[in-house]
Design an enzyme around this catalytic site. Structure first.
Site, mmCIF file in Angstrom:
data_model
loop_
_atom_site.group_PDB
_atom_site.id
_atom_site.type_symbol
_atom_site.label_atom_id
_atom_site.label_comp_id
_atom_site.label_asym_id
_atom_site.label_seq_id
_atom_site.Cartn_x
_atom_site.Cartn_y
_atom_site.Cartn_z
ATOM 1 N N LYS A 74 3.477 -3.965 4.951
ATOM 2 C CA LYS A 74 4.339 -3.458 3.802
ATOM 3 C C LYS A 74 4.193 -1.969 4.315
ATOM 4 O O LYS A 74 3.160 -1.302 4.532
ATOM 5 C CB LYS A 74 3.814 -3.708 2.518
ATOM 6 C CG LYS A 74 4.665 -3.118 1.582
ATOM 7 C CD LYS A 74 4.171 -3.809 0.206
ATOM 8 C CE LYS A 74 5.038 -3.448 -0.994
ATOM 9 N NZ LYS A 74 4.734 -4.324 -2.155
ATOM 10 N N ARG B 119 -3.292 -8.849 1.467
ATOM 11 C CA ARG B 119 -1.950 -9.270 0.755
ATOM 12 C C ARG B 119 -1.698 -10.669 1.569
ATOM 13 O O ARG B 119 -2.283 -11.180 2.642
ATOM 14 C CB ARG B 119 -0.762 -8.517 1.451
ATOM 15 C CG ARG B 119 -0.627 -7.181 0.684
ATOM 16 C CD ARG B 119 0.689 -6.561 1.163
ATOM 17 N NE ARG B 119 0.717 -5.283 0.366
ATOM 18 C CZ ARG B 119 0.326 -4.305 1.072
ATOM 19 N NH1 ARG B 119 -0.258 -4.049 2.574
ATOM 20 N NH2 ARG B 119 0.436 -2.664 0.595
#
Length: 313
Positions: free
Chosen positions: A169, A144
């Protein structure tokens, strides 16, 4: 410093002490406090929060809702100290998040983006080097964008070819292996980066021209300009962050190509997919299956695979 701004600093300190990074909320709530200052407000009201949340134009309603949620959480905390604080009610901007359709980069587009990034102007020359390396790392690993800018020096093990992705996350941490060519590129960046600064203000692997951690917001804005320069965004959109291919789409591209290779190799994708789920840091394999539904080429390959299986029975 205003009372609200001072309260925001305390709020962020408390939340981070509990293990939350709060990178986006910290920046976003800072803009909210700026807005309150301009309005001459001494405390948070629902009307001001709603007006601020809905400021961005040409965005999904879910973006407004997310901005208002950040204010609501801050307001709920602040109300314990300042009873004048109005906490915006839940579902005031209720909206279901619509997942953006992924953009799958071609090899040529990635090459053009890196060439254009190498031309980014900067007094020291570090900006161009940073963005070329950042784009390359996103393309070959699929991690990410937020995970890339969060990398610390200790998270990049070039001797063993491992990136340590910490508590991102869903609160998950994982190890991401990188090949020799990627290690070489990161080592070159690290050596050249160190030539610019003898002392750093941060332990971040990717740094800005000021020697501080590269922010995700800056990375997105710069990438929008680079994308516009190579024609992936149109001039009428003004090269804005939400208009066109994104940094996140390198992740989609990586995952899509991996699944396509599995199909083309005749592998059992259902058996292989959990491996990709772990690699990408998804909380559930269903999030990885989304790529098959969202990318037409993958959906076609999946249909053909199922057809062959049915014909073999």
């Amino acid at each position: 410093m205003t009372a609200i701004r001072d309260a925001l600093a305390r709020y962020l300190t408390v939340r981070r002490a509990l293990g939350t990074r709060l990178q986006e909320p910290a920046t976003t709530l800072g803009y909210f406090v700026d807005f309150l200052d301009l309005q001459g407000a001494k405390f948070i009201t629902t009307d001001l929060a709603l007006r601020w949340a809905c400021q961005p134009k040409h965005v999904q309603r879910a973006t407004w809702a997310r901005r208002l949620t950040m204010v609501r959480q801050f307001g709920a905390w602040l109300s314990a100290f300042d009873p004048r604080t109005e906490v915006p009610p839940k579902r005031l901007l209720n909206a279901r998040h619509r997942r953006s359709k992924p953009y799958i980069y071609t090899e040529q587009e990635i090459e053009h983006l890196m060439i254009e990034a190498a031309l980014l102007p900067s007094p020291m020359g570090l900006r161009a080097l940073t963005y070329v390396t950042l784009i390359g790392l996103l393309a070959v690993t699929g991690i990410r964008p937020g995970e890339v800018v969060a990398l610390n020096l200790s998270d990049v093990d070039l001797k063993n070819g491992i990136l340590v992705i910490r508590q991102t996350k869903f609160g998950k941490s994982r190890f991401v292996p990188i090949d020799d060519s990627t290690c070489s590129a990161l080592l070159d960046y690290a050596n050249r980066r160190n030539n610019f600064y003898t002392r750093f203000q941060t332990n971040s692997f990717f740094v800005s021209e000021r020697g501080t951690r590269l922010s995700l917001g800056s990375a997105r804005r710069t990438f929008a300009k680079v994308s516009c320069a190579v024609g992936l965004r149109t001039a009428k959109d003004g090269c804005r962050i939400g208009r066109g291919p994104r940094l996140q789409d390198f992740r989609h591209t990586f995952a899509t190509r991996r699944i396509i290779k599995w199909y083309q190799a005749g592998l059992d994708v259902n058996r292989e997919l959990p491996k990709l789920t772990s690699y990408l840091g998804h909380s559930n394999v269903s999030h990885t299956y989304w790529y098959i539904e969202a990318v037409p080429e993958l959906l076609q390959l999946a249909s053909e695979h199922m057809g062959r299986q049915g014909g073999a029975q």
